[in-house]
Scaffold this motif. Structure first.
Motif, mmCIF file in Angstrom:
data_model
loop_
_atom_site.group_PDB
_atom_site.id
_atom_site.type_symbol
_atom_site.label_atom_id
_atom_site.label_comp_id
_atom_site.label_asym_id
_atom_site.label_seq_id
_atom_site.Cartn_x
_atom_site.Cartn_y
_atom_site.Cartn_z
ATOM 1 N N LYS A 246 -30.203 62.670 -91.979
ATOM 2 C CA LYS A 246 -29.130 61.861 -91.386
ATOM 3 C C LYS A 246 -27.769 62.498 -91.676
ATOM 4 O O LYS A 246 -26.884 62.515 -90.813
ATOM 5 N N ALA A 247 -27.609 63.027 -92.881
ATOM 6 C CA ALA A 247 -26.340 63.653 -93.264
ATOM 7 C C ALA A 247 -26.015 64.847 -92.367
ATOM 8 O O ALA A 247 -24.854 65.092 -92.021
ATOM 9 N N SER B 222 -23.921 64.155 -89.284
ATOM 10 C CA SER B 222 -22.556 63.640 -89.437
ATOM 11 C C SER B 222 -21.523 64.585 -88.829
ATOM 12 O O SER B 222 -21.638 65.808 -88.922
ATOM 13 N N LYS B 223 -20.497 63.976 -88.225
ATOM 14 C CA LYS B 223 -19.378 64.747 -87.675
ATOM 15 C C LYS B 223 -18.148 64.687 -88.587
ATOM 16 O O LYS B 223 -17.309 65.583 -88.574
ATOM 17 N N ASN B 224 -18.068 63.625 -89.392
ATOM 18 C CA ASN B 224 -16.893 63.428 -90.261
ATOM 19 C C ASN B 224 -17.327 62.970 -91.651
ATOM 20 O O ASN B 224 -17.221 61.771 -91.984
ATOM 21 N N PRO B 225 -17.845 63.887 -92.480
ATOM 22 C CA PRO B 225 -18.295 63.506 -93.834
ATOM 23 C C PRO B 225 -17.179 62.839 -94.632
ATOM 24 O O PRO B 225 -16.014 63.258 -94.559
ATOM 25 N N ASP C 145 -19.531 54.727 -91.385
ATOM 26 C CA ASP C 145 -20.756 55.274 -90.791
ATOM 27 C C ASP C 145 -21.674 55.810 -91.890
ATOM 28 O O ASP C 145 -21.255 56.623 -92.718
ATOM 29 N N LEU D 49 -24.050 57.882 -91.672
ATOM 30 C CA LEU D 49 -24.235 59.335 -91.562
ATOM 31 C C LEU D 49 -23.135 60.072 -92.317
ATOM 32 O O LEU D 49 -23.401 61.062 -93.021
ATOM 33 N N ASP D 50 -21.915 59.582 -92.187
ATOM 34 C CA ASP D 50 -20.771 60.213 -92.851
ATOM 35 C C ASP D 50 -20.829 60.015 -94.370
ATOM 36 O O ASP D 50 -20.452 60.906 -95.134
ATOM 37 N N ALA E 177 -23.559 62.358 -95.668
ATOM 38 C CA ALA E 177 -23.055 63.736 -95.678
ATOM 39 C C ALA E 177 -22.108 63.956 -96.846
ATOM 40 O O ALA E 177 -22.145 65.000 -97.515
ATOM 41 N N GLN F 170 -29.216 68.797 -95.861
ATOM 42 C CA GLN F 170 -27.757 68.883 -95.840
ATOM 43 C C GLN F 170 -27.217 69.584 -97.079
ATOM 44 O O GLN F 170 -26.227 70.317 -97.002
#
Length: 282
Positions: A176-177, A180-183, A207, A209-210, A213, A247
């Motif tokens: 999932k990490a 991410s587009k914006n950790p 988010d 994901l963020d 990440a 990741q």
């Protein structure tokens, strides 16, 4: 008469095969860690006949009994066919079998260099500790650094974060990490504070994901610092259960500027495999 001879010879053939098989010897590496128990059984040709991992829930003694019994079943052998067992890990003294205890650092090096002889540096990512190990040209350990002062850079911390984000595993957290587009940067250095920070971010509706990440990147950055302390050289591999977090690997490769080497088996088994090799070779 011809039929009788065929049957007789067939029986003699299968008896000889069975006898030969029973004369084979097998070797075991048993890595009784803080959270998981890992077992590897190999034959005289260094082929892996069984490999298992079990969560230590309650008694390390009982867990090691269970995993040993299941390993024998998977390998289709009996205990009497085991020539030697080498144990390692924090719970190695609680294993209820006669074993030879060995250094975890040496067993990790043994297992990893068997698959990748040219390795110069290994990073083992475990439940409680991260170890950066430097090797010479012969694959011998010449230096290492262990970070066990705080669990925020370890597998246990990642499992806590996975639960907070309602993910099933460290592996899923990494997958999932990677999307991410914006950790989101995780600033806390203590595992307790870092976990609280993650929960705060979840409650703020950030988010997942963020967040995943940010956590993975934080651990990768700590690993990078450890590598610098052992004066790392190229040809680096990750071992241990946390190495399955994609990741962390991606972020570390980004920091290093080159690709890491991949071991051909699940990296969680490398130390146990190295122990099985040492049991065979000593």
């Amino acid at each position: 008469m011809i039929l009788f001879l065929k049957i007789y010879c067939s029986r003699k053939y299968f008896k000889s095969i069975s006898y030969w098989r029973l004369k084979l010897t097998y070797y075991v590496g048993l890595d009784a860690g803080s959270v998981y128990c890992k077992l590897v059984i190999i034959d005289e040709e260094k082929n892996i006949k069984a490999k298992l991992v079990k969560s230590i829930e309650g008694s390390p003694n009982n867990t090691s009994k269970q995993i040993f019994k299941e390993g024998l079943k998977d390998a289709n052998i009996k205990k009497k066919h085991i020539t030697k067992i080498i144990s390692l890990g924090r719970n190695r003294k609680k294993i209820p079998y006669k074993t030879t205890q060995e250094s975890e650092i040496l067993m990790i090096a043994s297992g990893a260099t068997h698959f990748i002889p040219e390795l110069k540096t290994i990073v083992d990512l475990g439940a409680l500790t991260n170890k950066a190990i430097k090797l010479n040209d012969e694959g011998e350990v010449i230096d290492y650094v262990i970070n066990d002062k705080c669990a925020s850079g370890s597998g246990i911390f990642l499992e806590l974060v996975s639960k907070a984000l309602e993910m099933d595993s460290i592996d899923e957290l990494g997958e999932k990490a990677a999307l991410s587009k914006n950790p989101i940067a995780i600033t806390s250095q203590c595992s307790i504070f870092a976990e609280s920070e993650v929960i705060y971010l979840v409650n703020e509706g950030k988010d997942e994901l963020d967040i995943a990440a940010g956590v993975s990147n934080s651990i990768a950055n700590r690993i990078y610092s450890q590598l610098k302390r052992v004066q790392m050289e190229k040809e680096i591999a990750l071992t241990g259960g946390v190495a399955n977090n994609i990741q962390i690997k991606n972020r570390l490769e980004e920091r290093l500027g080159f690709k890491l080497k991949d071991v051909p088996i699940n990296p969680i088994y490398i130390a146990a495999f190295g122990a099985a090799l040492s049991a065979l070779e000593k």
